[in-house]
Design a protein around this motif. Structure first.
Motif, PDB file in Angstrom:
ATOM      1  N   GLY A  32       0.781  -1.317   0.097  1.00  0.00           N
ATOM      2  CA  GLY A  32      -0.077   0.001   0.049  1.00  0.00           C
ATOM      3  C   GLY A  32       0.975   1.217   0.163  1.00  0.00           C
ATOM      4  N   THR A  33       0.536   2.402  -0.575  1.00  0.00           N
ATOM      5  CA  THR A  33       1.422   3.531  -0.813  1.00  0.00           C
ATOM      6  C   THR A  33       0.570   5.003  -0.476  1.00  0.00           C
ATOM      7  N   SER A  34       1.135   5.708  -0.184  1.00  0.00           N
ATOM      8  CA  SER A  34       0.587   7.111   0.150  1.00  0.00           C
ATOM      9  C   SER A  34       1.680   8.060  -0.326  1.00  0.00           C
ATOM     10  N   GLY A  35       1.056   9.258  -0.324  1.00  0.00           N
ATOM     11  CA  GLY A  35       1.844  10.442  -0.466  1.00  0.00           C
ATOM     12  C   GLY A  35       2.822  10.221  -1.926  1.00  0.00           C
ATOM     13  N   GLY A  36       2.034   9.817  -3.063  1.00  0.00           N
ATOM     14  CA  GLY A  36       2.741   9.614  -4.323  1.00  0.00           C
ATOM     15  C   GLY A  36       3.830   8.748  -4.206  1.00  0.00           C
ATOM     16  N   GLY A  37       3.884   7.662  -3.301  1.00  0.00           N
ATOM     17  CA  GLY A  37       4.594   6.711  -3.238  1.00  0.00           C
ATOM     18  C   GLY A  37       5.784   6.911  -2.216  1.00  0.00           C
ATOM     19  N   MET A  38       5.736   7.960  -1.474  1.00  0.00           N
ATOM     20  CA  MET A  38       6.603   8.529  -0.352  1.00  0.00           C
ATOM     21  C   MET A  38       6.773   7.552   0.723  1.00  0.00           C
ATOM     22  N   VAL A  39       5.744   6.888   0.844  1.00  0.00           N
ATOM     23  CA  VAL A  39       5.212   5.917   2.069  1.00  0.00           C
ATOM     24  C   VAL A  39       4.703   4.502   1.333  1.00  0.00           C
ATOM     25  N   ILE A  66       2.621  14.753   9.540  1.00  0.00           N
ATOM     26  CA  ILE A  66       2.383  14.334   8.116  1.00  0.00           C
ATOM     27  C   ILE A  66       2.933  13.206   7.798  1.00  0.00           C
ATOM     28  N   LEU A  67       4.101  12.843   8.133  1.00  0.00           N
ATOM     29  CA  LEU A  67       4.519  11.339   8.184  1.00  0.00           C
ATOM     30  C   LEU A  67       3.587  10.148   8.926  1.00  0.00           C
ATOM     31  N   GLU A  68       3.050  10.459   9.875  1.00  0.00           N
ATOM     32  CA  GLU A  68       2.432   9.637  10.692  1.00  0.00           C
ATOM     33  C   GLU A  68       1.117   9.343  10.009  1.00  0.00           C
ATOM     34  N   ASP A  69       0.427  10.354   9.340  1.00  0.00           N
ATOM     35  CA  ASP A  69      -0.745  10.264   8.532  1.00  0.00           C
ATOM     36  C   ASP A  69      -0.476   9.614   7.232  1.00  0.00           C
ATOM     37  N   LEU A  70       0.559   9.661   6.558  1.00  0.00           N
ATOM     38  CA  LEU A  70       1.116   8.883   5.374  1.00  0.00           C
ATOM     39  C   LEU A  70       1.185   7.562   5.832  1.00  0.00           C
ATOM     40  N   ILE A  71       1.747   7.047   7.004  1.00  0.00           N
ATOM     41  CA  ILE A  71       1.747   5.682   7.178  1.00  0.00           C
ATOM     42  C   ILE A  71       0.516   5.054   7.282  1.00  0.00           C
ATOM     43  N   VAL A  72      -0.360   5.932   8.175  1.00  0.00           N
ATOM     44  CA  VAL A  72      -1.707   5.383   8.370  1.00  0.00           C
ATOM     45  C   VAL A  72      -2.404   5.066   7.000  1.00  0.00           C
ATOM     46  N   ALA A  73      -2.375   6.019   5.969  1.00  0.00           N
ATOM     47  CA  ALA A  73      -2.903   6.093   4.955  1.00  0.00           C
ATOM     48  C   ALA A  73      -2.455   5.177   3.860  1.00  0.00           C
ATOM     49  N   ALA A  74      -1.092   4.585   3.905  1.00  0.00           N
ATOM     50  CA  ALA A  74      -0.417   3.457   3.345  1.00  0.00           C
ATOM     51  C   ALA A  74      -0.996   2.174   3.647  1.00  0.00           C
ATOM     52  N   HIS A  75      -1.125   2.055   5.108  1.00  0.00           N
ATOM     53  CA  HIS A  75      -1.778   0.886   5.760  1.00  0.00           C
ATOM     54  C   HIS A  75      -3.076   0.696   5.319  1.00  0.00           C
TER      55      HIS A  75
END
Length: 105
Positions: A32-39, A66-75
């Motif tokens: 799973g990815t988020s942030g355009g592939g950043m996470v 922001i990083l925490e939110d991106l990790i949750v979104a990728a999950h």
């Protein structure tokens, strides 16, 4: 009575294939990815988190939230993909067996 016998036969066939499906689920992995592939996070078939990749540019002290939110979104993205793949696997096993709506094996 023929319908019941046929249904029991189908149920036994499904049960025999469940072991095979369990092995495929155990081997299944999704990203799973988020942030355009950043996470990117990787989940195994039973939902176990087995990997996290974070672009180094995200390692900024002021942007921890922001990083925490991106990790949750990728999950969440990985979880959605995993559920879809598991549903496909289940369809391949129960194909042809009319199960009532909402019924899960």
């Amino acid at each position: 009575m023929k319908n019941l016998t046929g249904l029991m036969k189908q149920a036994k066939e499904i049960q025999a294939r469940m072991g095979e499906m369990q092995e495929r689920v155990d081997a299944l992995e999704v990203d799973g990815t988020s942030g355009g592939g950043m996470v990117t996070v990787r989940l195994k078939g039973k939902g176990e988190l087995v990997g996290v990749k974070i672009d180094p540019s995200m390692m900024v002290a002021d942007e921890v939230e922001i990083l925490e939110d991106l990790i949750v979104a990728a999950h969440m993205d990985a979880r959605t993909k995993l559920e879809a793949k598991l549903q496909e696997e289940m369809q391949s096993i129960t194909g042809g067996l009319p199960l009532p709506p909402g019924f899960s094996l």
